[in-house]
Scaffold this active site. Structure first.
Site, PDB file in Angstrom:
ATOM      1  CG  ASN A 144      71.127  22.513 -73.204  1.00  0.00           C
ATOM      2  OD1 ASN A 144      72.149  22.437 -73.874  1.00  0.00           O
ATOM      3  ND2 ASN A 144      69.952  22.855 -73.737  1.00  0.00           N
ATOM      4  CE1 TYR A 146      76.280  30.759 -75.806  1.00  0.00           C
ATOM      5  CE2 TYR A 146      77.932  30.652 -77.544  1.00  0.00           C
ATOM      6  CZ  TYR A 146      76.977  30.036 -76.759  1.00  0.00           C
ATOM      7  OH  TYR A 146      76.719  28.700 -76.935  1.00  0.00           O
ATOM      8  CE  LYS A 156      76.706  28.896 -72.624  1.00  0.00           C
ATOM      9  NZ  LYS A 156      75.765  28.029 -71.887  1.00  0.00           N
TER      10      LYS A 156
END
Length: 251
Positions: free
Chosen positions: A91, A152, A156
């Protein structure tokens, strides 16, 4: 089949707050032995104390996930502390926002390398326990161009790709691998809580883009993570799942 995780051990990186803590709490409430890590010792201690209120085995430790030696050591200790690992949830995020060296390295070190290293450390343990699952927490920014946070979204997207490659490679070992792509999730001290206070026009614009009419909550993501870790998801692997109230549908 049920959502019970009784008899299973789960490791959640970045588990002291927000989405990670909500996942750890959902797992603990449903019978899992849980270990969490995060960079700040104080946050870990507070989260562990809350998780122990649910009555199960809980372990926590501070860990700099950018440090491979620390991460490897943490996985080994956590495995022993919870009696064996069946579930890994990656996470933690460096949340690299700026299109410069610092922004890219934050994402590469935490979102990519820490997830890979945690997987490499945990896979033999999960396999030795008869199989289980890995879930990577990604973002809907990985599914569309991300003008506000280029690193980001890109790192991802790479993580989503890696999750599907892992799913293919690890199926023979009885390990399922999936990715969850949250939309805009609001919690105290989080990005959207801060944005609401300091940049209301952006907050309102993003809120208006969500067909469901509200910001997400960490528990919205945790419920999907619980499903993916449970035997109810026994035939689910290689999935990349938006959890966003339809936000990605509006681009």
């Amino acid at each position: 089949m049920s959502l019970s995780l009784a008899g299973k051990g789960a490791i959640i990186t970045g588990g002291s707050r927000g989405i990670g803590f909500a996942i750890a709490e959902a797992f603990a409430k449903n019978g899992a032995a849980v270990s969490i890590c995060a960079r700040g010792a104080e946050g870990v201690e507070k989260a562990v104390a809350t998780l122990r209120e649910h009555g199960g085995t809980v372990h926590g430790a501070p860990c700099d996930l950018a440090d491979k030696a620390q991460l490897d050591a943490y996985i080994d200790v956590a495995n022993d502390a919870i009696g064996g690992v069946n579930v890994l949830v990656c996470n933690a995020s460096g949340f690299g926002r700026t299109d410069d060296e610092a922004g890219w390295m934050a994402g590469i070190e935490i979102d990519i390398l820490a997830s890979i290293r945690a997987s490499h450390a945990a896979v033999p343990l999960i396999s030795a326990n008869g199989g289980g699952s890995i879930t990577h927490i990604s973002t809907i920014s990985a599914l569309r161009p991300s003008l506000r946070t280029p690193p980001y979204g890109a790192v991802k997207a790479a993580l989503n790709h890696y999750a599907q490659t892992q799913a293919l490679a690890l199926a023979k070992d009885g390990i399922r691998v999936n990715a969850i792509c949250p939309g805009s999730i609001e919690f105290e001290g989080g990005v959207w809580d801060i944005t609401r206070q300091n940049n209301r026009p952006l907050y309102d614009r993003i809120l208006a883009s969500i067909p469901a009419g509200r910001m997400g909550e960490p528990e919205d993501v945790a419920d999907v993570a619980l499903f993916l870790a449970s035997d109810m998801a026994r035939w689910v692997t290689g999935a990349v799942i938006p959890v966003d109230g339809g936000q990605v549908l509006n681009g």
